[in-house]
Each structure stands twice: as structure tokens, then as C-alpha cells.
Design an enzyme around this catalytic site. Sequence first.
Site, short mmCIF file in Angstrom:
data_model
loop_
_atom_site.label_atom_id
_atom_site.label_comp_id
_atom_site.label_asym_id
_atom_site.label_seq_id
_atom_site.Cartn_x
_atom_site.Cartn_y
_atom_site.Cartn_z
N GLY A 268 0.82 -1.20 0.00
CA GLY A 268 0.00 0.00 0.00
C GLY A 268 0.85 1.25 0.00
O GLY A 268 0.59 2.20 -0.72
N GLU A 271 7.17 3.64 4.44
CA GLU A 271 7.46 4.78 5.32
C GLU A 271 8.89 5.27 5.26
O GLU A 271 9.37 5.89 6.21
CB GLU A 271 7.12 4.40 6.76
CG GLU A 271 8.05 3.37 7.41
CD GLU A 271 7.59 1.94 7.29
OE1 GLU A 271 8.07 1.09 8.06
OE2 GLU A 271 6.75 1.66 6.41
N ASN A 272 9.63 5.05 4.17
CA ASN A 272 11.03 5.47 4.09
C ASN A 272 11.22 6.87 4.68
O ASN A 272 10.45 7.78 4.40
CB ASN A 272 11.48 5.50 2.63
CG ASN A 272 10.98 4.30 1.85
OD1 ASN A 272 11.36 3.19 2.11
ND2 ASN A 272 10.09 4.56 0.90
N HIS A 304 -0.84 6.43 8.69
CA HIS A 304 -0.02 5.29 9.12
C HIS A 304 1.44 5.48 8.75
O HIS A 304 2.32 5.32 9.61
CB HIS A 304 -0.58 4.02 8.46
CG HIS A 304 0.16 2.77 8.81
ND1 HIS A 304 -0.22 1.95 9.84
CD2 HIS A 304 1.29 2.20 8.28
CE1 HIS A 304 0.62 0.93 9.94
NE2 HIS A 304 1.54 1.06 8.99
N GLU A 305 1.70 5.84 7.51
CA GLU A 305 3.10 5.98 7.09
C GLU A 305 3.76 7.17 7.77
O GLU A 305 4.94 7.10 8.12
CB GLU A 305 3.18 6.10 5.57
CG GLU A 305 2.53 4.98 4.79
CD GLU A 305 2.96 3.59 5.22
OE1 GLU A 305 4.10 3.42 5.71
OE2 GLU A 305 2.15 2.66 5.09
N HIS A 308 4.79 6.27 11.30
CA HIS A 308 5.98 5.43 11.34
C HIS A 308 7.25 6.26 11.56
O HIS A 308 8.29 5.70 11.95
CB HIS A 308 6.14 4.66 10.02
CG HIS A 308 5.56 3.29 10.05
ND1 HIS A 308 5.76 2.40 11.08
CD2 HIS A 308 4.80 2.63 9.13
CE1 HIS A 308 5.16 1.26 10.81
NE2 HIS A 308 4.55 1.37 9.63
#
Length: 884
Positions: A268, A271-272, A304-305, A308
Site C-alpha cells: 500500500g 514509510e522510508n 499510518h506511514e 511510522h
Amino acid sequence: MTASTTASTPATIRREDYTPPAFLVDTVELHFALHPTATRVRARLAMRRNGESHDLELDGEELMLLSASIDGVALPSYRVASLPSGGLRIEGVPDSFMLETLVEISPEANSELSGLYLSGGNYFTQCEAEGFRRITFFPDRPDVMSRYSVTIEAEKTACPVLLSNGNPAGGGELPDGRHWAKWEDPHPKPSYLFALVAGDLVAVRDSFTTRSGREVALAIYVRQGDEDACGHAMDSLKASMAWDETEYGLEYDLDVFNIAAVSDFNMGAMENKGLNVFNTKYILARPDTATDADYEGIETVVAHEYFHNWTGNRVTCRDWFQLSLKEGLTVFRDQHFSEFMGSAAVKRLANVRRLRAAQFPEDAGPMAHPVRPDSYVEINNFYTATVYQKGSEVVRMMRELIGPASFRKGMDLYIARHDNQAVTIEAFVGAMQDASGIDLSRFARWYAQAGTPEVTVSDSFDEATGRYTLSLTQSTPPTPGQPTKQPVPIPVAMGLLGPDGAALPLRLSGENAAEAPEERVLLLEEAKQDFVFEGLGTQRPVPSLLRGYSAPVKLHGLGLETLGFLAAKDSDPFVRWESAQQYATAEMLRLVAAYRAGQEPTLPDGLAGIFAAVLERAEQDPAFAAEALALPSEDFVAGQMRIADPEAIHLVRQALRRQLGTRFASRFAALHDSLADAGPYRTDGDSIGRRALRNAALTYLGRADAGDGLARARVQFAAGANMTDVLAALRVLVDSEDPAREDALAAFHASWRADPLVLDKWFTLQAVSTRPDTLAAVQALAKHPDFDLRNPNRVRSLVGAFAAGNPAQFHATSGEGYRFLAEMVIALDPVNAQVAARIVSPLGDWKRQSPDRAAIMRAELERILALPGLSKGTFEKVSKSLAA
């Protein structure tokens, strides 16, 4: 980590074999000279020995080594061996040194979409879990954290945009029409968080001012033409940043935050650090192209990302067995955020429904595993509902038990102790325990045991004394490799109701009557516990249990009369919804048994009564009503049977939908009329709820009255007010025999063929159709010019949707559904093994099917397993399914 294997099977990685890395990498300098078929990557790694003397082992896959040196001395001066995986072993290295390598890779040939690959002429990376080893030789594991400096050079006309992690640190022109850009990340990170994006992309820009007054430059990079579809994603990002500051005191820590969207993506989003890479599905949205569910999905995934950044990036996981440390915690945070942004009760219901649809079957199947697995063959197989959703529920239970204030203190302590570290789940639980003073050691069992606990309730009441005894027992069924289970701590949020539905005081034996609350949390820690309440008068109370779904368990023991009462009178939205679902499930199972005995299914009066009560109050809370009017899914009902009967379940559910539509046709018609949008499309909770209820009414009308229902669907489809309403109407038509069906599908395709995300919806609608000819249609669609086996979204939209979302057709007695899925897996495995391994799962359900179906499913699994060169991910899924 060590690995065990035989000559004929891939290695199994075991958690108990973990050892710290033999070498650490303090700094990483990367230089990319981008080229579609011959990208060159120069890496300079400042390395040092970590503990005992070992040879240096570097991971690598699909790399052509051009040169290598240690402290300027070419590697021929050292003993170098190639590892079976494609990596390198170098003997006799010093305790600290600079390793420099130059490799060549082909992004264009990378159909696995792991490492560096091309999509639409643009360069993207995906390095979680083990993709960085496809970029350069490296100790590619999450407990090796390094500071990165990255220089990218490319042809300027083809790649005007050059992005990597961290903050921009320079750029300029080069000869021959090339240019360069440099990025530096001040924070140490594991290799799985590395990112590079380059190509002909355009940026939608904004900014965010942190609570300390720093201005952060925000940008979303998309293909030209998609700029007008990024507004909701950008708003979601800024809302997430503000919420994380308010709720957790966590401020963003770089000067820039970039997002890049790509249509070819296995996941999906990713999160880099400072450069999130997203599937376009979770970025692009306009009212004419995206549904309400798409808008909500974007809000959740963007949050969400972003979350992170602290729970996953600044504090990361020591090894992949700890994956839920970052994912379970961050899912909890994104769910909490979504509840804040909309209706908390409805968001909770939606999340519980998803948990039961994906995670409960996983817990009951051949791939059942704990939230923290003990072993794996392919780590990508463990990006699962268990690790994510069940992991989130474990975090939620801890918060329920220790309270919000202590949970916040625990989060502060967790970050302060472990910032810039790679740690284990024990670090998180330990912080919560130390902050609250409450012993959480038994929560380790939630992380260690697979399976869904089952709680059974019984009770007794003494009218003479007003004493009520609530007896709760728990057990967890055996799962592969875990035949015996221990009791787990289960927080049971509960209340007691009087005959009128009013809340009663909850005074446990020995407590002061003046301090009795109306709701409390009981902790079920043993296999069986009794809870005795006093001072309840002469009328037997009704227990309201698992309020807010306080634990991810199955609840048994409440009779139909009690369930009907709770569905009508409980003040807790979850208990009201859950009681109606349990009631409907019990009646559907009874009707399935009756149908198999030769009786036609007839709408039960009690179920009709529950629907009548929901409809009576529907417009007071449309979003809740829409949830409450949905019958349990066919898969959920099948999950309650030892041997499923997909055909009978489907027939019963369809009959009930038709009969409910007929019984309440006038009310559904009135709702469909009254809830029409009067103004511009909005994505607030009330507007989404009104559309959800209106379209639920249309669905029932379409089932009940071919004349009125289909006429309404045709009008709504033609109006094209927004994609939510268009798809709801088209779904009614696609499931019907209406002559307008084919014209509507053709018109939709003609309008949206150029938009991949909308075209995915066109494929999915046909894949999940209830028509008897759906399988033939799906087989034809797999040969359609617009079907692309190399695009994960397209594969999921057709093959995945059919196999996982259309049980009656997939389980057709002919076995053609099983053969179709097997053929798709066999074709896909050499192209994209990750996606192949993910879509094969429905075949693993063979043990719960009738003997004739089971035999065909096993045969198809065996056919896949015999495939030469089968990927280790698909091998693991198939072999475990056959061994179950």
C-alpha cells in the site's frame, strides 16, 4: 541469524537463532548513475567489527559486481567467495575499514518490484523487507543502522526530479545533458528504509509549521495530470502531523517531507525516512474517480506511514520477527487517529469487521502464526493481518488495561529510552509496564500464541440477595505447531442492563456501593473466572460484554433472546452491532442446515424485528445504520462451520437479502429518496454515512424489486454524481439480468479506461458478481487487453477479488475456480513472487471444504508445488497448506 535448510527446500529462519550483526556500518555513501538497463551504484561503507572475529558476509541479489576494494586495496588481495544467495563472503578483513563496491543493475528487468525498478519510465525503490540487497552489497538487516549520504545523477530530460531520504544537500548540472542531486539523512536508519525516486514527476506543494515553529516543506510527486487528485492526501498528511504533536508530543524532525506515488507497487505504501513511496491507490482521489472508502483509506494510510516516522523509523525493530513492534503499534495509532477524525464508533466497527474478515480466518488456517512469529521461510509472507491488525488489538488491550494517561507516559518512555535504536517487542511492553506500575508480563502470551481465543459466558442470579454471578471461560483452539494453549489476559469492558435497557451499578463483592460505576473492565486471566456483583435488586440483569470490542476474541453463550435485547437496547454501539451480527449468524446457520434438509429459507421474525428497529432510527445515525443493515458475510458464516457449504450459505444469504428488501421496500425507497446529496460532494463523516445508508437501501431494493430497484440503479448510474454512487448503482446492475447491465459496463469502461485505479474497480465489480456466469467472465477478463499480470493492483482487482471475495463462485463444485487461481499463481510466480504468494492463500482452506472440493484444491496446490524454480514465498505458503 542462522538458517536451517535441506538440499530440496528453502532455508527456514528461526527467531531463537538470532545473533547480533558481525559488522556494523556507521556511514553509507551511495552514488547512483541511473540508466534503465545498466544503472551503476557505487557504495562506500564505513564498517567496523561488532564483537567476535568473523568473516564479512554481505547480502546481494541480481547484482553484477564491477569492482570492490577495502581501504583502497582491490578485493583480489582478500579471499572472496560468492554465497548461494548471490551475496559475498570476504575473509580476513580488518576491525574497521572502508568498503567500496561498484555494481550494475537493470531496473527495467526488475518485475519483482523489489529494489530499484522502473514504472512508467520513472525510477522507484522498495527495500522493505529485503530489497536493498538488490541495489548493492550490504548487511541487509534492520539492526544495522547507518547514516546515509546519497548522490543521484541522471539524464535531466528523462529525470528532472531526483529524490532520496533526508534533506537536500546540493545539486547541479553535468556534461551531456545530465544533472545530479545530493541528499543527506541525519538520522541513522536500517537499509530497509532507504528510498530513491527519480523521473518525470510533478510536485504538489504545501508546508506545515511545527509546534516549535519550524516550517517543513511538503510535496507529493505524481505523474503529470494527477495534480488535481492530491488534495485529500495532503490534507490528511497535515492533519496527521498536527495530531501526532497533540496526542503524543511527537514533532517531525526533517526540513522536508516528500511522498511519491507509483502505480506499480507490491504494498500500500512505504514509510522510508522523509521520502514515503505510495501506491497511487492511497494518494489519488477526486469525487468522480474515488469512492468514500478510497477517501477513508487514503486518510488512514497517509497517517499510518507518517506515524511510522517515530514508531518504526526513529525506533525500529531489531529483526523481522519483531515486525509488529512497528506495524501493530502504528496500526493502533492510525486507527486512533481515524476515530478522532470521524465517528469513533463507526470506525471501530469497520476495523473489527476487517479484523474478522482477514485475521480470524488466518488464525484458523494453515498459515496461522503468532503476532511475533517463531520462524519463516520468506519474510514477505508475514506482512499479515495477524502482525498488523491483531498486533494493533494487543496494543489496544494494554491501553484499555492501564488507561490512556499511563499509555501516553509509556509511549514517552519508550521513545526516550530507545530513540535511534533497533529493539524488540519487550522494549515496548516494558515501557508500558514501567510507566503504569501494572504487571503486563502475561501479554507476552498474546505475542507468542497463534489462534483466536474463545470466551464463553454463563451466569446465575439470586433474586433474594440481588447477587449476580458472571462466569467467563476462555480457550484457544490448536493451531499448526501449537496444540496446547495457555490462558491470555483478556480485558472485558462490560456493563449490566436492567429490563428497560438502563445501566445498572457494577459493585463487585466487597466493594463500596457508593463507588459502583456503570461500566468497568474485568480482566479474565485464567481459564475460568467468576465475577460476583451485588446490590442489583430483584430483576435479573442482562450482561453487555466486550464493549468497544475490548479484546480480539469470539464470544459464545448468549442466547437469541439476549442478543435481540442487546441489539435493541444496549447503549454501546459495538455491542448493539455485534449482538445483531451474532443473531443473524445463528439464524443463517440454522437456515443453511434447514436448506440442506430440503427446506427453503424464510426470513425469521426475530431478524426482521432487529432490522425494523435499525430502520426506525436509521436517519439518526446513518453510518451506524448502514453497518447494522449488512448481513454477516458468506466467509464469516462459513468460518462458524466445521465443514463449509459455500453454495448453501450463498443461497441463504441471497434469499434473506431479497426477503428483507421486500419486507421493508417502502422504507428503503424512502431512505433512497431522502438521503440523496443536495449539494457538492463532501467527505465528512455525516455525508459518508448518508451515502452509505442510501446505497445500502438501493442494494436491498435491487435484490427485492427488479422493477423499482433496477430503475433507481439505472438513474443513479447515469447521474454520475460521484464515484461512490456510480459504483453502488453499477454493482446492483452487474449482479442482475437487466438488459442495461452490459451497456453500463461498456460505458464505464469507455469513460475510465485511461484511469488505472478506476479501471481496477471495473474488474473487481465483475469478479465479485453473484451471477452464475461470473467465473467464465473472470476467465475472459484475465485475457482482456487491459489486464496486466505485471501490475499488482490489476492482479488484486481481478484474481484476488474473485478468489478471496466471491466464495460461492470460487468454490464452485466443478473446481474451475481452483484451477483458475492455480493457473494465475503459476503464471505470476516467475514475474512477481510476492504477489503470487499473497493470492494463493484461498487454496489453503481445503480442510474446511467437502471431500470432493478438498481433493481438487489439494491437487491444485500440488500442481503449484511441482513448478520448477518455485519462489520460496509461494513454496512456503503452498507447502504449509498441504501439510496442515
